[in-house]
Write a protein that holds these residues in place. Sequence first.
Motif, PDB file in Angstrom:
ATOM      1  N   HIS A  33       0.823  -1.213   0.000  1.00  0.00           N
ATOM      2  CA  HIS A  33       0.000   0.000   0.000  1.00  0.00           C
ATOM      3  C   HIS A  33       0.858   1.265   0.000  1.00  0.00           C
ATOM      4  O   HIS A  33       0.552   2.236  -0.700  1.00  0.00           O
ATOM      5  CB  HIS A  33      -0.923   0.017   1.218  1.00  0.00           C
ATOM      6  N   ILE A  36       2.168   2.067  -3.505  1.00  0.00           N
ATOM      7  CA  ILE A  36       1.105   2.550  -4.393  1.00  0.00           C
ATOM      8  C   ILE A  36       0.748   3.997  -4.069  1.00  0.00           C
ATOM      9  O   ILE A  36       0.633   4.846  -4.960  1.00  0.00           O
ATOM     10  CB  ILE A  36      -0.146   1.655  -4.268  1.00  0.00           C
ATOM     11  N   SER A  62      -6.851  -0.285   3.322  1.00  0.00           N
ATOM     12  CA  SER A  62      -6.838   0.971   2.573  1.00  0.00           C
ATOM     13  C   SER A  62      -7.314   2.152   3.410  1.00  0.00           C
ATOM     14  O   SER A  62      -6.962   3.299   3.115  1.00  0.00           O
ATOM     15  CB  SER A  62      -7.700   0.846   1.312  1.00  0.00           C
ATOM     16  N   CYS A 129      -5.744  -2.126  -4.765  1.00  0.00           N
ATOM     17  CA  CYS A 129      -4.591  -2.912  -4.320  1.00  0.00           C
ATOM     18  C   CYS A 129      -4.971  -4.387  -4.261  1.00  0.00           C
ATOM     19  O   CYS A 129      -5.865  -4.767  -3.506  1.00  0.00           O
ATOM     20  CB  CYS A 129      -4.125  -2.421  -2.953  1.00  0.00           C
ATOM     21  N   ASN A 131      -3.626  -7.819  -3.159  1.00  0.00           N
ATOM     22  CA  ASN A 131      -2.608  -8.580  -2.441  1.00  0.00           C
ATOM     23  C   ASN A 131      -3.076  -9.999  -2.117  1.00  0.00           C
ATOM     24  O   ASN A 131      -2.532 -10.669  -1.251  1.00  0.00           O
ATOM     25  CB  ASN A 131      -2.156  -7.854  -1.166  1.00  0.00           C
ATOM     26  N   THR A 188       3.839  -3.479  -7.875  1.00  0.00           N
ATOM     27  CA  THR A 188       4.807  -2.778  -7.042  1.00  0.00           C
ATOM     28  C   THR A 188       6.231  -3.261  -7.316  1.00  0.00           C
ATOM     29  O   THR A 188       7.182  -2.667  -6.821  1.00  0.00           O
ATOM     30  CB  THR A 188       4.482  -2.983  -5.554  1.00  0.00           C
ATOM     31  N   CYS A 216      -3.316  -2.782  -8.804  1.00  0.00           N
ATOM     32  CA  CYS A 216      -1.910  -2.786  -8.412  1.00  0.00           C
ATOM     33  C   CYS A 216      -1.584  -4.076  -7.660  1.00  0.00           C
ATOM     34  O   CYS A 216      -2.122  -4.305  -6.568  1.00  0.00           O
ATOM     35  CB  CYS A 216      -1.596  -1.581  -7.524  1.00  0.00           C
ATOM     36  N   ALA A 218       0.395  -6.253  -5.223  1.00  0.00           N
ATOM     37  CA  ALA A 218       1.160  -5.803  -4.054  1.00  0.00           C
ATOM     38  C   ALA A 218       1.370  -6.945  -3.065  1.00  0.00           C
ATOM     39  O   ALA A 218       0.634  -7.927  -3.057  1.00  0.00           O
ATOM     40  CB  ALA A 218       0.435  -4.652  -3.367  1.00  0.00           C
TER      41      ALA A 218
END
Length: 256
Positions: A33, A36, A62, A129, A131, A188, A216, A218
């Motif tokens: 995070h 980003i 987030s 994000c 993950n 990332t 993204c 991550a």
Amino acid sequence: MQDFKMNDSLAPAMPKSWKVETKPHKFCPGCGHGIILKCLGEVIDELGIQDQMVFGCDIGCSLLSWDFFNVDTVQTHHGRTNPVIIGMKRANPELIVVGYMGDGGGYAIGSQHLFNAACRNEKITVILCNNCNYGMTGGQMAPTTLPGMKTETSPYGRDPIETGYPTKGPEMVAAVAPEGAYVARGTTANVRQLKGFIKKALENQMAGNGISFVECLAGCPTNWRTNAKQTWEFIEKDQANAFKVGELRVPEVKEG
């Protein structure tokens, strides 16, 4: 990024090196995070849109970004970030709005909002994000958890027969969004490229073209239970193999 300068009356009594121009993020060590959000902050500065910005963040990890930037910010109910920023954009089209969320907020409870925003081609920017787990609540299986990946709720590995395959958000948005949409997936592991995608997404909103969506990839070493080497191997190999990195939709440049 938010500017936290010390009170000038205190400055003479303290060494110059103690003055803090920015502040550290609140995420776990190794979390994606922070990377980003740093990309987003740099893009906001480069585009000079700080005074036009509204930053909306979701529940989950987030939400720790709620005071990360010196811009107008709203923290929404879980999964409802997109409709909140859409309402703001419709009420004031001059605003530059960004919705920031995790894979749970975007692809689980909030999937209907993302889908319909894409169908309507709302002039917003969404940054998500991925993950591969629900990070804040202990690392449970999420829509993006990979087949065979162990989590708190899939201790023997995710079984696609029982729970389905990982959600591919950018592919979904790219499939339903009308002309003018910008859709990309960054990682990332390639910060320069990721920042470029985020910048294009904001520029697309500024041009008034349509929805802009950037996923993204991550890391989440706390819940993955990985060391630094294992974390980067998972991001660069496992995630990238499952989720293709690159631009999926780029608006055509109009001549004249």
